[in-house]
Scaffold this motif. Structure first.
Motif, PDB file in Angstrom:
ATOM      1  N   VAL A 115    -117.514  90.490  52.781  1.00  0.00           N
ATOM      2  CA  VAL A 115    -116.999  91.741  52.220  1.00  0.00           C
ATOM      3  C   VAL A 115    -115.799  92.237  53.032  1.00  0.00           C
ATOM      4  O   VAL A 115    -114.725  92.485  52.488  1.00  0.00           O
ATOM      5  N   HIS A 149    -124.519  93.212  49.835  1.00  0.00           N
ATOM      6  CA  HIS A 149    -123.450  93.920  49.122  1.00  0.00           C
ATOM      7  C   HIS A 149    -123.553  95.411  49.431  1.00  0.00           C
ATOM      8  O   HIS A 149    -123.879  96.211  48.563  1.00  0.00           O
ATOM      9  N   ALA A 150    -123.296  95.767  50.684  1.00  0.00           N
ATOM     10  CA  ALA A 150    -123.379  97.175  51.087  1.00  0.00           C
ATOM     11  C   ALA A 150    -124.760  97.733  50.760  1.00  0.00           C
ATOM     12  O   ALA A 150    -124.879  98.779  50.113  1.00  0.00           O
ATOM     13  N   SER A 151    -125.798  97.018  51.171  1.00  0.00           N
ATOM     14  CA  SER A 151    -127.166  97.472  50.925  1.00  0.00           C
ATOM     15  C   SER A 151    -127.895  97.658  52.251  1.00  0.00           C
ATOM     16  O   SER A 151    -128.253  98.770  52.618  1.00  0.00           O
ATOM     17  N   ALA A 152    -128.101  96.567  52.992  1.00  0.00           N
ATOM     18  CA  ALA A 152    -128.745  96.670  54.305  1.00  0.00           C
ATOM     19  C   ALA A 152    -127.726  97.076  55.374  1.00  0.00           C
ATOM     20  O   ALA A 152    -128.053  97.751  56.340  1.00  0.00           O
ATOM     21  N   PHE A 153    -126.501  96.619  55.221  1.00  0.00           N
ATOM     22  CA  PHE A 153    -125.465  96.877  56.216  1.00  0.00           C
ATOM     23  C   PHE A 153    -124.413  97.801  55.628  1.00  0.00           C
ATOM     24  O   PHE A 153    -123.860  97.522  54.566  1.00  0.00           O
ATOM     25  N   ASP A 154    -124.138  98.872  56.306  1.00  0.00           N
ATOM     26  CA  ASP A 154    -123.018  99.710  55.893  1.00  0.00           C
ATOM     27  C   ASP A 154    -121.842  99.433  56.827  1.00  0.00           C
ATOM     28  O   ASP A 154    -121.794  98.388  57.483  1.00  0.00           O
ATOM     29  N   MET A 155    -120.885 100.341  56.902  1.00  0.00           N
ATOM     30  CA  MET A 155    -119.687 100.063  57.692  1.00  0.00           C
ATOM     31  C   MET A 155    -119.916 100.210  59.198  1.00  0.00           C
ATOM     32  O   MET A 155    -119.038  99.891  59.985  1.00  0.00           O
ATOM     33  N   ARG A 156    -121.073 100.730  59.602  1.00  0.00           N
ATOM     34  CA  ARG A 156    -121.300 100.893  61.037  1.00  0.00           C
ATOM     35  C   ARG A 156    -121.478  99.560  61.748  1.00  0.00           C
ATOM     36  O   ARG A 156    -121.005  99.377  62.866  1.00  0.00           O
ATOM     37  N   PHE A 157    -122.167  98.619  61.120  1.00  0.00           N
ATOM     38  CA  PHE A 157    -122.440  97.304  61.709  1.00  0.00           C
ATOM     39  C   PHE A 157    -122.053  96.232  60.699  1.00  0.00           C
ATOM     40  O   PHE A 157    -122.564  96.253  59.589  1.00  0.00           O
ATOM     41  N   ILE A 158    -121.220  95.304  61.089  1.00  0.00           N
ATOM     42  CA  ILE A 158    -120.818  94.227  60.185  1.00  0.00           C
ATOM     43  C   ILE A 158    -121.024  92.890  60.887  1.00  0.00           C
ATOM     44  O   ILE A 158    -120.145  92.395  61.583  1.00  0.00           O
ATOM     45  N   PRO A 159    -122.212  92.286  60.744  1.00  0.00           N
ATOM     46  CA  PRO A 159    -122.436  90.989  61.381  1.00  0.00           C
ATOM     47  C   PRO A 159    -121.817  89.863  60.558  1.00  0.00           C
ATOM     48  O   PRO A 159    -121.925  89.873  59.325  1.00  0.00           O
TER      49      PRO A 159
END
Ligand SMILES: [Fe+3]
Ligand SMILES: [Fe+3]
Lengths: 280, 135, 280, 135
Positions: A153, A59-69
């Motif tokens: 997300v 929930h926007a913790s490890a991954f921000d908007m730069r990388f979305i696997p």
């Protein structure tokens, strides 16, 4: 040979982590929720899984908007609880199972799933709350964990069909791992909830329970529910339920229900929980 | 595989009352706003933001409209300009308010009313499934 | 309606970037290599693509061992040349096409490709060398670019079959984009090369040319070449040729060859280059 | 889809002479070594490393064996313990030597010999395709 012995579905509401961490599990508000997990906590003590493949979303913790696997599998040695803005939860570090995780990752890529391999990340409530629900307070989690993070997300998330197929491929991968391991797969998130806008607080117990019925069914009709139906019927964040299909897909055609629980409310959310075992 | 058409897929999302689905269009519009919110996961950033909200906001490539909406904690406005609720939730926790309370500010209810609605079983999906079909 | 008008295959050897940047394009060593791109540079001046979908691999530049995406699509506004240890190449920034990139990314995920979306990254020689080969020196690249990064470093890379299928899905996505755009797709990397160990320097011109023949063929036999064949026949880094299959898969069954070039050596590598157009 | 068996898939890689395929096993073994090499993409790290190679290496969770192999620029040894050539190439560029020259050190040839072999058309695949099949 490693084998998937059970599938667990569960909501992963952050407030459940707060309730657990603050010792409120048995108060008037949380009592009826946690009561539905008592059976599972006892059962897990008997089952003693070696590894849990824990399907969740970041929930926007490890991954921000730069990388979305779309599908990310954790192959690392250990993961720390994320600081989601309140400081990290004071729960044990999550210990990975890199041997099995890499085996699954490699098998899935050969099987034409376009996985992202993750070796370092923090894990948020999506992963640590289900651990607290199933195991309660502990010095160390009684199992190793393979995090499997799904994008739900940014649209589009993977289709229900793709999630189910991923579960099937995970089951094939686990079966081809030579070591004798008791492996569970958990699908988390959901059930009805909408966390935004004028429609916030939407709860649809009929739909949620029909979804649980479909998970228990022998056929795979549930994989074909389109995203729009989750959104209309269960709120914008109800889409998280597609993650349960990865768990269900991994169990094969016939399943036996060991336990089922449903409660409203928890924060903005309906709580759903199911324990299934493959029935072959 | 079904080869669904993305245009038809996306169009349906606009038919859900009171709901902004976090599509590419919103993700692009809200990119720096969401990255700002994400930065509040670090305790040192939370402290800097709390000490000087406007100054901290001015470090980010976000519109004046977005900055005003952050300062006003106007979450509906923030959603309209591409904020995503999981990113914005870092702002709830920086403020030390519960997720559900922050969510209630986006509805036409007070926090006690919203909380009571949830205790009573939540908002019914009846009538808020589809604008077009009025169901 | 956007349409894929051509496919380009090309090696992306870093030394070609060095030769270009240092004005050595016409010396004895590099002359025969660059001569094979003269036709293409003229052709590109006529073609004036609006967008190039540039399939390449990152060589431990944007992605380290923490995150390893199988298929990553760049949806950002612009990308800077990476510092690969010598300082960044002094070539223009790469300008993205977020409208089409997001459209393709969303379409691919609906089409059950498990893409990783990238909004910010630097791009290395895998992407900037082909731009220099096709466009020469320029103040600004004459096209926008959608980077499509494929993991061919950590095993397993995606199968040839999966790459071809991705190309087909990209073609469907491009066709459903309403704006009238001239889109090219480039597959880069290869041909024969092995950069490691006792077998370094392996070059197999017969195999490389057969691969080019198979790209020209009407059938899709080339998608079924197993990884081990690339490795045995063309060296450990010859596996990069699977990326050409994404380009080829996007062109449909029949293609027409406009140009073809092959030369040995460049550094440790064979140079291959082909220009194809869909023939329907 | 083919449902290839990963064990059979990986086993074949061991049959290629003079070649280490960068499998999960190698990726795991060489994790910190490769992350160290990657750090040399930053000019400030290249400077720090050049000023005190041993001191810089000691900041990383890598084995003494790996440190010695880095100091000796023994690339075959580094590959054996999980180094990947694209990561290790950051060390070539830090040293200011050409990629092909660094690669030649892994063969039984001198750099001029290797360069001449490449000018002559490269190494033939004949006899180095498969250990088992001797072809
Ligand atoms: Fe969630
Ligand atoms: Fe390459």
């Amino acid at each position: 040979m490693a084998r998937i012995t059970a599938g667990v579905g569960s909501s992963h509401v952050p407030l459940l982590g707060v309730a657990h961490d603050q010792g409120k599990e048995r108060d008037d508000y949380f009592g009826p929720i946690f009561a539905g997990y008592d059976w599972t906590r006892e059962w897990e003590k008997q089952e003693k899984p070696d590894v849990v493949i824990l399907v969740y979303n970041d929930h926007a913790s490890a991954f921000d908007m730069r990388f979305i696997p779309t599908f990310a599998i954790g192959c690392g040695e250990r993961y720390k609880p994320a600081d989601e803005g309140w400081g990290p939860r004071k729960v044990p570090d999550v210990i990975g199972h890199p041997d099995l995780a890499w085996h699954i990752a490699q098998s899935l890529i050969l099987d034409e799933f376009d996985m992202t391999i993750i070796n370092e990340m923090d894990v948020d409530h999506g992963l640590t709350v289900p651990l607290s629900m199933m195991f309660g307070a502990c010095e160390a989690w009684p199992t190793t964990v393979i995090p499997l993070a799904v994008n739900v997300v940014t649209y589009p998330p993977p289709s229900g069909n793709r999630c189910w197929a991923l579960g099937e491929a995970i089951a094939r991968a686990v079966e081809s791992f030579p070591e004798d391991l008791n492996v569970q797969i958990w699908g988390t998130g959901g059930m009805s909830h909408q966390l935004q806008g004028a429609r916030a607080g939407l709860i649809n117990p009929e739909w949620d329970n029909r979804f649980l019925d479909l998970l228990e069914a022998e056929d795979d009709a549930v994989r074909h529910i389109p995203h729009i139906e989750y959104l209309r019927e269960t709120g914008s964040e109800g889409i998280e339920m597609v993650m349960w299909l990865i768990m269900r897909g991994a169990l094969g055609h016939k399943v036996k229900t060991l336990h089922r629980h449903y409660h409203v409310p928890c924060s903005n959310t309906a709580i759903g929980h199911i324990v299934l075992e493959p029935n072959t | 595989m079904s080869h669904l058409d993305i245009h038809a897929y996306l169009a349906e999302f606009e038919d859900i009352p009171g709901t902004r689905v976090f599509t590419a269009a919103r993700a692009r519009q809200g990119y720096h706003l969401n990255q700002f919110a994400m930065s509040l996961m670090k305790p040192e950033n939370r402290e800097r933001f709390k000490a000087d909200e406007r100054g901290y906001l001015d470090e980010w490539a976000i519109s004046e409209e977005a900055k005003q909406a952050v300062l006003a904690r106007d979450y509906n406005a923030l959603l309209d300009i591409g904020g995503n609720i999981y990113f914005l939730s870092k702002l709830f926790s920086t403020d030390g308010i519960a997720f559900a309370q922050a969510v209630s500010t986006m509805t036409d209810m007070s926090w006690p009313e919203y909380r009571q609605m949830m205790l009573d079983g939540g908002r019914s999906p009846e009538g808020v499934r589809s604008i077009r079909e009025g169901r």
